[in-house]
Enzyme design. Structure first.
Site, PDB file in Angstrom:
ATOM      1  N   TYR A 141      38.646  35.254  30.759  1.00 28.74           N
ATOM      2  CA  TYR A 141      37.344  35.362  30.488  1.00 28.74           C
ATOM      3  C   TYR A 141      37.209  35.940  29.123  1.00 28.74           C
ATOM      4  O   TYR A 141      36.592  36.282  28.341  1.00 28.74           O
ATOM      5  CB  TYR A 141      37.619  36.534  31.556  1.00 28.74           C
ATOM      6  CG  TYR A 141      37.447  37.214  32.646  1.00 28.74           C
ATOM      7  CD1 TYR A 141      37.786  36.122  33.705  1.00 28.74           C
ATOM      8  CD2 TYR A 141      35.843  37.786  33.107  1.00 28.74           C
ATOM      9  CE1 TYR A 141      37.502  36.569  34.768  1.00 28.74           C
ATOM     10  CE2 TYR A 141      36.091  37.660  34.539  1.00 28.74           C
ATOM     11  CZ  TYR A 141      36.623  36.983  35.426  1.00 28.74           C
ATOM     12  OH  TYR A 141      35.898  37.513  36.658  1.00 28.74           O
ATOM     13  N   LYS A 186      49.873  30.914  39.585  1.00 24.63           N
ATOM     14  CA  LYS A 186      50.081  29.430  39.662  1.00 24.63           C
ATOM     15  C   LYS A 186      50.713  28.486  39.048  1.00 24.63           C
ATOM     16  O   LYS A 186      50.379  27.860  38.345  1.00 24.63           O
ATOM     17  CB  LYS A 186      47.948  29.084  39.822  1.00 24.63           C
ATOM     18  CG  LYS A 186      47.983  27.691  40.387  1.00 24.63           C
ATOM     19  CD  LYS A 186      47.398  27.562  41.273  1.00 24.63           C
ATOM     20  CE  LYS A 186      47.611  25.763  41.517  1.00 24.63           C
ATOM     21  NZ  LYS A 186      47.531  25.163  43.019  1.00 24.63           N
ATOM     22  N   ASP A 218      46.738  30.033  46.077  1.00 26.72           N
ATOM     23  CA  ASP A 218      45.991  29.309  46.719  1.00 26.72           C
ATOM     24  C   ASP A 218      46.411  29.224  48.195  1.00 26.72           C
ATOM     25  O   ASP A 218      45.794  30.128  49.426  1.00 26.72           O
ATOM     26  CB  ASP A 218      46.276  27.677  46.819  1.00 26.72           C
ATOM     27  CG  ASP A 218      47.299  27.143  46.587  1.00 26.72           C
ATOM     28  OD1 ASP A 218      48.174  27.992  46.398  1.00 26.72           O
ATOM     29  OD2 ASP A 218      46.975  25.842  46.522  1.00 26.72           O
ATOM     30  N   ASP A 242      39.710  38.640  40.958  1.00 26.85           N
ATOM     31  CA  ASP A 242      38.403  38.404  41.077  1.00 26.85           C
ATOM     32  C   ASP A 242      37.672  37.977  41.857  1.00 26.85           C
ATOM     33  O   ASP A 242      37.298  38.582  43.051  1.00 26.85           O
ATOM     34  CB  ASP A 242      37.464  37.498  39.658  1.00 26.85           C
ATOM     35  CG  ASP A 242      35.580  38.122  39.919  1.00 26.85           C
ATOM     36  OD1 ASP A 242      35.143  39.449  40.172  1.00 26.85           O
ATOM     37  OD2 ASP A 242      35.588  36.988  39.557  1.00 26.85           O
ATOM     38  N   ASP A 246      37.002  40.058  45.971  1.00 29.36           N
ATOM     39  CA  ASP A 246      35.486  39.807  47.097  1.00 29.36           C
ATOM     40  C   ASP A 246      35.599  39.598  48.233  1.00 29.36           C
ATOM     41  O   ASP A 246      35.632  39.448  49.422  1.00 29.36           O
ATOM     42  CB  ASP A 246      34.418  38.649  45.658  1.00 29.36           C
ATOM     43  CG  ASP A 246      33.392  39.091  45.361  1.00 29.36           C
ATOM     44  OD1 ASP A 246      33.914  40.220  44.689  1.00 29.36           O
ATOM     45  OD2 ASP A 246      32.499  38.876  44.910  1.00 29.36           O
TER      46      ASP A 246
HETATM   47  C1  IPM Z   1      33.332  41.917  39.068  1.00 31.94           C
HETATM   48  C2  IPM Z   1      32.634  41.058  38.321  1.00 31.94           C
HETATM   49  C3  IPM Z   1      32.523  40.490  36.996  1.00 31.94           C
HETATM   50  C4  IPM Z   1      33.857  40.061  36.727  1.00 31.94           C
HETATM   51  C5  IPM Z   1      31.366  39.628  35.925  1.00 31.94           C
HETATM   52  C6  IPM Z   1      29.938  40.978  36.478  1.00 31.94           C
HETATM   53  C7  IPM Z   1      31.872  39.706  34.400  1.00 31.94           C
HETATM   54  O1  IPM Z   1      32.620  39.812  38.972  1.00 31.94           O
HETATM   55  O2  IPM Z   1      33.726  42.975  38.380  1.00 31.94           O
HETATM   56  O3  IPM Z   1      34.315  41.543  39.997  1.00 31.94           O
HETATM   57  O4  IPM Z   1      34.188  39.389  37.313  1.00 31.94           O
HETATM   58  O5  IPM Z   1      34.919  40.809  36.161  1.00 31.94           O
HETATM   59 MN    MN Z   2      33.743  39.913  40.993  1.00 30.13          MN
END
Ligand code: IPM
Ligand code: MN
Ligand code: NAD
Length: 357
Positions: A141, A186, A218, A242, A246
């Site tokens: 990032y 990894k 993975d 990240d 999700d």
């Molecule tokens: C999160 C988001 C952010 C990230 C983006 C919007 C920069 O996906 O906070 O999870 O990848 O950190």
């Molecule tokens: Mn995210």
């Protein structure tokens, strides 16, 4: 107590869910006798439209001076042209860096009533309760970036100091919880991961009461879905964290439920739901505000030291998840305002019960 909070509504559903969380913070302030003073500032696409910058100087300064910052979400199709000179997401990344919030806590529990909304078998969801500690201010990032018409690079760089400080947060958290830490990397391919794994093994010696396990990312992506109840604290680098969180949201039933706390050295923190600006449902009043409301609870706990108040919000959320109403992402009909009102009512009922007792 009195606290200065900066609110960053941002884009898409951001303003809708941030307003919901402020409503709940106000209810908590009233019930427990606190005063929260809010300053609203621009970030993301809204800030680009108003000032040309995704993180205006005034926003950065206000956040640096605040006790804590609550953010809705940033981004959206309007600002997503790959050739755009600035993007909303840069505002959020710049803010995380400016505040030095290198440890992003993403707790996950599965409310029994919601197991039905998960695509996974119910028996796999029993006793799922873990926290992902995501490194937040390093890795790909923040490394050097290049792009020409036919090639691009994103440097992924970590220093030992960056790795160790987030590992210490994760070990300390594991010590307070189930004493089990899974470090995800990894290391079979990446040098940054080999550095990470070595550091984790070294830091583990300082926490002999915590069991450390290494897992490749993975296979972790698979294990998180097949054996989610095995995990207690999971620590990993920025990009892996990240993606894995999700994925973890699928266990809980919806992305709209998950909160996060981003912390650095002091008590000041940045609090946001893990979801994005949800452009597909923005402006309709149907976004699930519970992830942002739960983030406000984390703000009270981690930045203001208000444990009872944080727990009161979490109990109120649990009560809503137990009895409804349910938002659209959990197959219900209730909009953002109705869910927020239900949380507020649950909070009020707790207060009344306390007076009677
Ligand atoms: C999160 C988001 C952010 C990230 C983006 C919007 C920069 O996906 O906070 O999870 O990848 O950190
Ligand atoms: Mn995210
Ligand atoms: P997203 O998280 O915005 O949405 C993914 C899916 O989940 C969508 O179908 C959305 O409707 C649903 N969803 C998300 N939050 C919800 C909620 N509270 N209630 C109900 N449903 C919800 O991810 P995306 O579509 O990949 O990204 C959209 C934009 O958001 C992008 O510009 C991205 O960069 C940005 N983003 C910002 C943040 C942040 O500000 N912290 C986080 C992630 C993504």
């Amino acid at each position: 107590m009195q606290a200065n909070l900066v609110i960053l509504p941002g884009d898409g559903v951001g303003p809708e869910v941030a307003a919901a969380a402020v409503e709940i913070l106000d209810a908590v302030a009233e019930r427990f006798g606190h005063r929260f003073d809010y300053t609203e500032q621009l970030i993301g696409g809204a800030a680009i439209d108003a000032t040309g910058q995704p993180l205006p100087e005034a926003t950065r300064q206000a956040c640096e001076a605040a006790d804590a910052v609550l953010l809705g979400a940033v981004g959206g199709p309007k600002w997503s042209d790959p050739n755009a000179p600035v993007r909303p997401e840069q505002g959020l990344l710049g803010l995380r860096a400016a505040l030095g919030v290198y440890a992003n806590l993403r707790p996950l529990r599965v409310h029994p009533k919601l197991a039905a909304f998960s695509p996974l078998k119910n028996e796999r969801l029993k006793d799922v309760d873990f926290v992902v500690v995501r490194e937040l201010t390093g890795g790909a990032y923040f490394g050097a970036k290049t792009r020409t018409d036919d090639a691009a690079t994103d440097e992924c760089k970590y220093t030992v100091a960056e790795i160790e400080r987030v590992l210490h947060k994760a070990f300390a958290m594991a010590r307070e919880r189930g004493k089990h830490l899974t470090s995800v990397d990894k290391a079979n391919v990446l040098e940054t991961s080999r550095l990470w794994r070595r550091a984790a093994t070294r830091v583990a010696a300082e926490y002999p009461d915590v069991t450390l396990e290494h897992q490749l990312v993975d296979s972790m992506a698979m294990l998180m879905l097949t054996q989610p109840s095995r995990y207690d604290v999971i620590v990993t680098e920025n990009l892996f964290g990240d993606i894995l969180t999700d994925e973890a949201a699928a266990l809980a039933g919806s992305l709209g439920l998950l909160p996060s706390a981003s912390l650095g050295q002091g008590t000041r923190g940045l609090y946001e739901p893990i979801h994005g600006s949800a452009p597909d449902i923005a402006g309709q009043g149907v976004a699930n505000p519970l992830g942002t409301i739960a983030s406000a609870a984390l703000l009270l706990r981690h930045s203001l030291g208000l444990e009872d108040e944080a727990a009161a919000i979490e109990t109120a959320i649990d009560q809503v998840l137990e009895h409804g109403p349910y938002p659209r992402d959990l197959s219900g009909q209730a909009g953002t305002a109705e869910i927020t009102a239900a949380v507020k009512a649950a909070l009020g009922a707790q207060g009344a019960a306390r007076h009677v007792a």
